[in-house]
Design an enzyme around this catalytic site. Structure first.
Site, PDB file in Angstrom:
ATOM      1  N   HIS A 192      -7.584   3.265   0.326  1.00 38.14           N
ATOM      2  CA  HIS A 192      -6.197   3.404  -0.111  1.00 38.14           C
ATOM      3  C   HIS A 192      -6.188   4.377  -1.284  1.00 38.14           C
ATOM      4  O   HIS A 192      -6.615   4.041  -2.388  1.00 38.14           O
ATOM      5  CB  HIS A 192      -5.635   2.033  -0.522  1.00 38.14           C
ATOM      6  CG  HIS A 192      -4.156   2.036  -0.677  1.00 38.14           C
ATOM      7  ND1 HIS A 192      -3.467   1.022  -1.318  1.00 38.14           N
ATOM      8  CD2 HIS A 192      -3.209   2.920  -0.272  1.00 38.14           C
ATOM      9  CE1 HIS A 192      -2.176   1.279  -1.294  1.00 38.14           C
ATOM     10  NE2 HIS A 192      -1.996   2.422  -0.670  1.00 38.14           N
ATOM     11  N   HIS A 220      -0.717  -2.717   8.733  1.00 38.30           N
ATOM     12  CA  HIS A 220      -0.558  -1.757   7.634  1.00 38.30           C
ATOM     13  C   HIS A 220      -1.839  -1.761   6.801  1.00 38.30           C
ATOM     14  O   HIS A 220      -2.367  -2.820   6.463  1.00 38.30           O
ATOM     15  CB  HIS A 220       0.630  -2.155   6.756  1.00 38.30           C
ATOM     16  CG  HIS A 220       0.744  -1.358   5.487  1.00 38.30           C
ATOM     17  ND1 HIS A 220       0.393  -1.861   4.251  1.00 38.30           N
ATOM     18  CD2 HIS A 220       1.172  -0.093   5.277  1.00 38.30           C
ATOM     19  CE1 HIS A 220       0.599  -0.941   3.337  1.00 38.30           C
ATOM     20  NE2 HIS A 220       1.067   0.154   3.922  1.00 38.30           N
TER      21      HIS A 220
END
Length: 586
Positions: free
Chosen positions: A169, A123
């Protein structure tokens, strides 16, 4: 016999004697049995019987072990004309390379569809630390690939100039890295640890022109390694065996590409596309994000679809990007039961956060399992895990979720469990799901992990002894004034009925602790049980020190006396630290 001196009270010295590792009684008994069969000219006869009958090795593995022993120094006497000693036999049994607890070769059927396998999944694979302000880098990607991870996630955003693509991110302070650097590192290390297919999941926040740029990068960087499906959409996923040494793309297709496919299905490609362009229905999507880690509720409207018209949009851009996507992805919209419906004509991937999964399995557990029999379910950490911690993967595994995405930089107990689970099947990154998760009853009944089930297997684990800390650690690492006081914890992670932890007694002031204790674990679902092993050093006044750990898939355990190598908190194997154990699955 080793001797260790420790200073205390500034000017006094205490000396401790630590005996060398000695064969336990069970090992001595096995050696006597071996010796009674072997003749002076055929030592391997007794060893062959020992490996076959007591260790449960198949004939091919027996031959391989005997061949290895012939080149293993003094241990080679076990298969030569020279008389072997008990120390030779003990040295073989206590060697983690010669006598490991699980097989290191791929042995499962790899010809089933993708959806029949658990896949080692990362992830936000590019993050070096926490989810808020750590750096983005290709180093975590390389480390993940070196450790056997088979699914890499990249979050794609336009750079500050809006003319290229960065990986970061989104909505945080994480520093970006260029997408091309990540792609090149992926190509270099894609098959470092496994030849089975690598999946790249793209969280896409790009404009159509940048999507086209990414498509070009993918093709130029990966070349023949990139798998391009021959049909759209797929009605069944290919097998890992069919896609060895291939890189697969998984993301949500652009809306324009989905409309193109719809027109194609209606056998009206040219006219359909022209009509869509004329009517202004080919929509540009500025955010194709397939997951939003900060959201745990099902969305009433998919934020990935934008209603902004772009009359200049060229459908061929979407097609060039969309045709590279093998695993079409999306997130749930509307009612959960609708999101879990199985389409007989196509397969897809659905993404749920760990919180969404918990709700789904509580209310629609059977639907989740039926969905994962043909489609792929990806589970990712909830958005509040800002320090890159992980969650218990067992709920996802017991409901058939293939891609249980973990933060590989979050070195916690959950990640150790994940690492242990994927030591199965030779560590290739693909583990075949149990048959009971791949079938349904005559009325659509599915496996219920919460149901009360009978005991199917009983695992007996005997912890004989440990060694190696004196080689890998300084003499004052665990205790300034004396040798360590070790104890071992063993237990099961699995369905709730099987979960338990037990511990040995503490052996004081010994670098080579001998416990010689046996534990019994009744198992209702042995196919999903993982054996947890952890050594601690007892400290009366402080937190107990860490002495090593490992996790092993129960269904892969080799029977008999085995050398079990231990790892540090990050999952790196120690050079020397190991336990001598015995396993029996009855």
């Amino acid at each position: 016999m080793g001797s260790y001196a420790y200073k205390y009270c500034m000017c006094f010295t205490r000396k401790f004697r630590s005996p060398d590792a000695q064969p336990p009684p069970d090992v001595r008994a096995a050696f006597l049995s071996l010796s009674s069969v072997s003749s002076s000219s055929h030592n391997h006869d007794g060893l062959r019987r020992f490996l076959s009958q007591l260790q449960g090795e198949p004939p091919s593995e027996v031959d391989r072990i005997l061949a290895l022993l012939s080149t293993s120094g003094g241990i080679a006497r076990l298969v030569s004309s020279a008389a072997p000693t008990i120390d030779d036999f003990f040295g073989f049994l206590f060697s983690a390379d010669l006598n490991p607890p699980i097989a290191n070769q791929v042995h499962q059927d790899m010809s089933a569809p993708f959806s029949h396998y658990y896949i080692y999944t990362g992830h936000n694979s590019y993050l070096t630390g926490n989810q808020l302000n750590s750096d983005s880098s290709d180093i975590p990607i390389i480390k993940a690939l070196q450790s056997g991870v088979r699914v890499i996630e990249l979050d794609m955003w336009p750079n500050s100039a809006k003319d290229n693509v960065d990986i970061l991110h989104g909505g945080t302070l994480t520093a970006p890295i260029g997408v091309i650097r990540c792609l090149k590192s992926i190509k270099d290390y894609a098959f470092f640890a496994s030849t089975y297919p690598l999946v790249i999941t793209l969280e896409d926040h790009l404009t159509p022109d940048l999507q086209a740029k990414v498509a070009e990068m993918l093709v130029e960087t990966f070349g023949d390694l990139l798998y391009i499906p021959s049909s759209d959409p797929l009605n069944e996923f290919p097998s890992p065996e069919a896609l060895k040494k291939k890189i697969i793309i998984s993301t949500k297709p652009p809306q324009e590409y989905k409309e193109f496919l719809k027109a194609k299905d209606n056998h009206n490609i040219n006219g359909g596309i022209t009509h869509l362009v004329e009517e202004g229905n080919l929509r540009r999507i500025d955010s194709n994000a397939e997951e939003s880690d900060g959201k745990d509720e099902l969305d009433g409207q998919d934020e990935e679809d934008s209603d902004e018209d772009d009359s200049q949009f060229q459908h061929d851009i979407a097609c060039e990007y969309g045709k590279l996507i093998t695993i079409h992805a999306g997130k749930p919209k509307g009612h959960l039961r609708d999101a879990l419906k199985v389409d007989p004509d196509k397969v897809r991937r659905l993404s749920l956060s760990e919180t969404q999964l918990a709700k789904a399995t509580a209310s629609h557990g059977a639907d989740v399992i039926r969905f994962t029999q043909k489609n792929i379910l990806r589970v990712y950490p909830k958005g509040t895990r800002i320090y890159s911690s992980n969650y218990d993967p067992m709920n996802a595994w017991t409901h058939g979720a293939q891609m249980v995405a973990f933060n590989m930089q979050g070195h916690d107990k959950a990640l150790r469990l994940m690492q242990g689970f994927f030591r199965a099947n030779g560590g290739c990154g693909y583990v075949k799901k149990p048959d009971f998760l791949l079938r349904t009853g005559p009325n659509g009944e599915a496996f219920d992990p919460k149901a009360i089930m009978p005991v199917k297997k009983t695992l007996k684990v005997k912890v004989y002894m440990g060694d190696g800390w004196r080689m890998d650690f300084s003499k004052t690492h665990f205790d300034t004034f004396s040798p360590p006081d070790f104890y071992t914890r063993v237990g099961i992670a699995g369905v709730q009925a099987d979960c338990v932890m037990k511990k040995t007694r503490t052996i004081e002031d010994q670098w080579v602790p001998v416990w010689d204790e046996e534990f019994t674990f009744p198992l209702t679902v042995p196919d999903l049980a993982v054996l947890r092993i952890e050594v601690k050093e007892y400290d009366m006044s402080e937190k107990h020190d860490f002495g090593g750990q490992t996790c092993l898939p129960v269904w892969e355990l080799k029977q008999g006396i085995r050398a079990v190598p231990l790892h540090d908190r990050r999952g790196n194997r120690y050079k020397s630290v190991r336990l001598l154990m015995r396993f029996q699955l009855l």
